[in-house]
Design a protein around this motif. Structure first.
Motif, short mmCIF file in Angstrom:
data_model
loop_
_atom_site.label_atom_id
_atom_site.label_comp_id
_atom_site.label_asym_id
_atom_site.label_seq_id
_atom_site.Cartn_x
_atom_site.Cartn_y
_atom_site.Cartn_z
N GLY A 156 22.70 80.58 41.87
CA GLY A 156 23.59 80.63 40.72
C GLY A 156 25.06 80.70 41.05
O GLY A 156 25.89 80.08 40.38
N LEU A 157 25.42 81.45 42.10
CA LEU A 157 26.83 81.60 42.45
C LEU A 157 27.44 80.31 42.98
O LEU A 157 28.67 80.17 43.03
N LEU A 158 26.60 79.34 43.36
CA LEU A 158 27.08 78.07 43.90
C LEU A 158 26.99 76.93 42.89
O LEU A 158 27.40 75.81 43.18
N GLN A 159 26.47 77.21 41.70
CA GLN A 159 26.23 76.15 40.73
C GLN A 159 27.51 75.68 40.04
O GLN A 159 28.41 76.47 39.77
N SER A 175 9.54 83.72 49.35
CA SER A 175 10.51 84.78 49.66
C SER A 175 11.85 84.59 48.98
O SER A 175 12.87 85.09 49.45
N ALA A 176 11.88 83.87 47.86
CA ALA A 176 13.13 83.72 47.11
C ALA A 176 13.62 85.09 46.66
O ALA A 176 12.82 85.95 46.26
N MET A 177 14.93 85.30 46.73
CA MET A 177 15.46 86.61 46.35
C MET A 177 16.96 86.55 46.12
O MET A 177 17.65 85.65 46.59
N VAL A 178 17.43 87.54 45.41
CA VAL A 178 18.83 87.92 45.39
C VAL A 178 18.86 89.32 45.97
O VAL A 178 18.14 90.21 45.51
N TYR A 179 19.66 89.51 47.00
CA TYR A 179 19.74 90.82 47.66
C TYR A 179 21.18 91.31 47.56
O TYR A 179 22.09 90.69 48.11
N ALA A 180 21.36 92.41 46.83
CA ALA A 180 22.70 92.97 46.63
C ALA A 180 22.84 94.23 47.47
O ALA A 180 22.09 95.20 47.28
N GLY A 181 23.78 94.22 48.40
CA GLY A 181 23.99 95.37 49.27
C GLY A 181 24.79 96.45 48.57
O GLY A 181 25.85 96.19 48.00
N GLY A 182 24.29 97.69 48.63
CA GLY A 182 24.98 98.80 48.02
C GLY A 182 25.98 99.45 48.96
O GLY A 182 26.18 99.00 50.09
N GLU A 208 25.97 85.17 51.64
CA GLU A 208 25.16 84.33 52.50
C GLU A 208 24.01 83.74 51.68
O GLU A 208 23.28 84.48 51.00
N ALA A 209 23.87 82.43 51.73
CA ALA A 209 22.82 81.75 50.98
C ALA A 209 21.96 80.92 51.92
O ALA A 209 22.48 80.20 52.78
N VAL A 210 20.65 81.02 51.75
CA VAL A 210 19.70 80.17 52.46
C VAL A 210 19.03 79.30 51.39
O VAL A 210 18.39 79.82 50.47
N ILE A 211 19.19 77.99 51.52
CA ILE A 211 18.71 77.05 50.50
C ILE A 211 17.73 76.07 51.12
O ILE A 211 18.03 75.47 52.16
N HIS A 212 16.59 75.91 50.50
CA HIS A 212 15.62 74.94 51.00
C HIS A 212 16.05 73.53 50.63
O HIS A 212 16.72 73.31 49.61
N GLU A 213 15.68 72.58 51.46
CA GLU A 213 16.01 71.18 51.20
C GLU A 213 15.53 70.74 49.83
O GLU A 213 16.18 69.93 49.16
N GLY A 214 14.38 71.29 49.40
CA GLY A 214 13.86 70.91 48.08
C GLY A 214 14.84 71.21 46.97
O GLY A 214 15.03 70.40 46.06
N ARG A 235 26.20 90.10 49.45
CA ARG A 235 25.15 89.44 48.68
C ARG A 235 24.43 88.41 49.55
O ARG A 235 25.06 87.64 50.26
N TRP A 236 23.09 88.42 49.49
CA TRP A 236 22.27 87.39 50.13
C TRP A 236 21.45 86.69 49.05
O TRP A 236 20.91 87.34 48.14
N ASP A 237 21.35 85.38 49.13
CA ASP A 237 20.47 84.61 48.24
C ASP A 237 19.53 83.76 49.08
O ASP A 237 19.93 83.18 50.09
#
Length: 283
Positions: free
Chosen positions: A122-125, A220-227, A169-175, A112-114
């Motif tokens: 959401g998975l980190l909340q 480019s916000a996304m949830v990417y689920a690898g199959g 893997e999560a990429v989060i903006h400072e905002g 999973r990529w966020d």
């Protein structure tokens, strides 16, 4: 063939992939139906996910379609024969169907990529963060309704908290890190939670700081689920009525490229943890 009143997104995806193989083979639905000893109506029901399909039929269709990608065929067989009754089914009739489809997608994901710019993924909340978020976005919800949404979100975290977690893997903006969805204490606890999870071997957290020249990737916000195979990857975007699932090959390639680009400009995991530590000290 078992008939369904409403196929899940996963069942519909199986039908879509079978249709793609048929179209790549240059066959019409009625021609493919003859190969199964069926009619065009039954073929339409298979390709729309309304009717189930057996392993034998999936493999027969793949052979007639000259699909030699055994990994893809095996993955499609897995989708066709899967009988998982997941925890998310407890929420049928309680939460909108797309959110249950998202839970099912996550359950079967291989990684999973966020990427997020406005909120903590959401998975980190934490519960308090999710509760404040749902209460604000849906102010008309009674307390009990908010709690059901929070409970569902917390249960979705199982994919990175279970004994056999998927790589995340999560990429989060400072905002997103700075916006106080709740109060100061909730914000501090939320940053601590992100830091705690970032220490796990299967979790990678990267930060995109405000102080970055030439960054135009805020869309480019996304949830990417690898199959199981790349053809079965899925991108999830927020829509006006809930999650929107994207599976077109060209779009998947586009989002893979976008993810690589945001990773390239983000801080590495160690510097990201240091960055989040500094933000937490400011609270």
């Amino acid at each position: 063939m078992a008939r369904r009143r409403q196929p899940t997104a996963r069942q519909a995806r199986l039908g879509i992939e079978l249709r793609k193989l048929r179209e790549a083979a240059g066959l019409k639905a009625r021609e493919a139906a003859v190969l199964l000893g069926a009619d065009s109506v039954q073929m339409s029901q298979i390709e729309s996910g309304i009717s189930g399909v057996s392993e034998e039929r999936v493999r027969r269709l793949a052979a007639h379609y000259s699909c030699h990608n055994e990994e893809l065929v095996t993955a499609l067989v897995g989708m066709a024969t899967d009988r998982t009754r997941g925890w998310w089914e407890e929420y049928w009739g309680v939460l909108p169907t797309p959110f249950l489809d998202l839970s099912e997608l996550e359950h079967h994901a291989h990684y999973r990529w966020d990427v997020d710019f406005l909120h903590i993924p959401g998975l980190l909340q934490t519960e308090d963060y999710a509760r404040a978020l749902y209460s604000y976005v849906n102010p008309e919800f009674p307390a009990g309704e908010v709690e059901r949404w929070v409970e569902h979100r917390m249960r979705r975290r199982v994919i990175i908290e279970r004994a056999d977690p998927i790589p995340y893997e999560a990429v989060i903006h400072e905002g997103a890190l700075r916006i106080r969805v709740g109060d100061r204490a909730a914000a501090r606890a939320q940053l601590a939670r992100v830091l705690e999870l970032s220490e796990a071997d299967h979790v990678t957290v990267r930060v995109i700081p405000f102080d970055l020249d030439g960054f135009g990737g805020a869309g480019s916000a996304m949830v990417y689920a690898g199959g199981a195979v790349p053809q079965l990857d899925t991108v999830v975007r927020d829509g006006p009525n809930g999650p929107v699932f994207i599976d077109a090959e060209a779009q998947l390639d586009r989002y893979r490229t976008l993810f690589r680009k945001v990773v390239a400009v983000s801080l590495d995991p160690d510097r990201s943890r240091d960055f989040i530590h500094r933000l937490a000290k400011e609270l």
